[in-house]
Design a protein around this motif. Sequence first.
Motif, PDB file in Angstrom:
ATOM      1  N   PHE A  78      35.787  53.210  14.809  1.00 32.09           N
ATOM      2  CA  PHE A  78      36.560  53.565  16.210  1.00 32.09           C
ATOM      3  C   PHE A  78      38.062  53.031  16.130  1.00 32.09           C
ATOM      4  O   PHE A  78      38.033  51.936  15.275  1.00 32.09           O
ATOM      5  N   TYR A  79      38.946  53.418  16.852  1.00 32.82           N
ATOM      6  CA  TYR A  79      39.950  52.645  17.058  1.00 32.82           C
ATOM      7  C   TYR A  79      40.433  52.525  18.600  1.00 32.82           C
ATOM      8  O   TYR A  79      39.814  53.342  19.348  1.00 32.82           O
ATOM      9  N   LEU A  80      40.902  51.706  18.893  1.00 33.97           N
ATOM     10  CA  LEU A  80      41.183  51.217  20.350  1.00 33.97           C
ATOM     11  C   LEU A  80      42.726  51.250  20.511  1.00 33.97           C
ATOM     12  O   LEU A  80      43.575  50.743  19.726  1.00 33.97           O
ATOM     13  N   ILE A  81      43.187  52.017  21.366  1.00 30.50           N
ATOM     14  CA  ILE A  81      44.633  51.892  21.944  1.00 30.50           C
ATOM     15  C   ILE A  81      44.850  51.073  23.326  1.00 30.50           C
ATOM     16  O   ILE A  81      44.365  51.564  24.317  1.00 30.50           O
ATOM     17  N   TYR A  82      45.736  50.009  23.358  1.00 27.38           N
ATOM     18  CA  TYR A  82      46.034  49.558  24.688  1.00 27.38           C
ATOM     19  C   TYR A  82      47.467  49.852  24.880  1.00 27.38           C
ATOM     20  O   TYR A  82      48.274  49.470  24.142  1.00 27.38           O
ATOM     21  N   GLU A  83      47.675  50.620  25.963  1.00 29.35           N
ATOM     22  CA  GLU A  83      48.940  51.111  26.551  1.00 29.35           C
ATOM     23  C   GLU A  83      48.998  51.269  27.936  1.00 29.35           C
ATOM     24  O   GLU A  83      48.327  51.919  28.567  1.00 29.35           O
TER      25      GLU A  83
END
Length: 91
Positions: free
Chosen positions: A71-76
């Motif tokens: 998985f990858y996580l994006i915080y925006e």
Amino acid sequence: MLAIDRLGVNSLYWRKEGDRILFASRAGAIRSAQEAPRGCQSGCAGAVHAIQRRPAPMAIYHGIEKLRPGFYLIYEAGQIAQTRYWDPPVS
């Protein structure tokens, strides 16, 4: 953006705290920097005892999560999105 290897050989822990993301390879490093109460999650001890690991996304400390393998996580803009980028091949 945070990402973890496909099989979860390494660990990546994270916590959203206010308008920031704390992340580290050890949950204890986040715990020492967090501002919120520092309790342990209920139910985690049983999993650790049974399989000798903390299954992702569970971390031993309350409010800290473990990024799942592949998985990858994006915080925006204050929002978190986790997306799977890899699935094990089916034989």
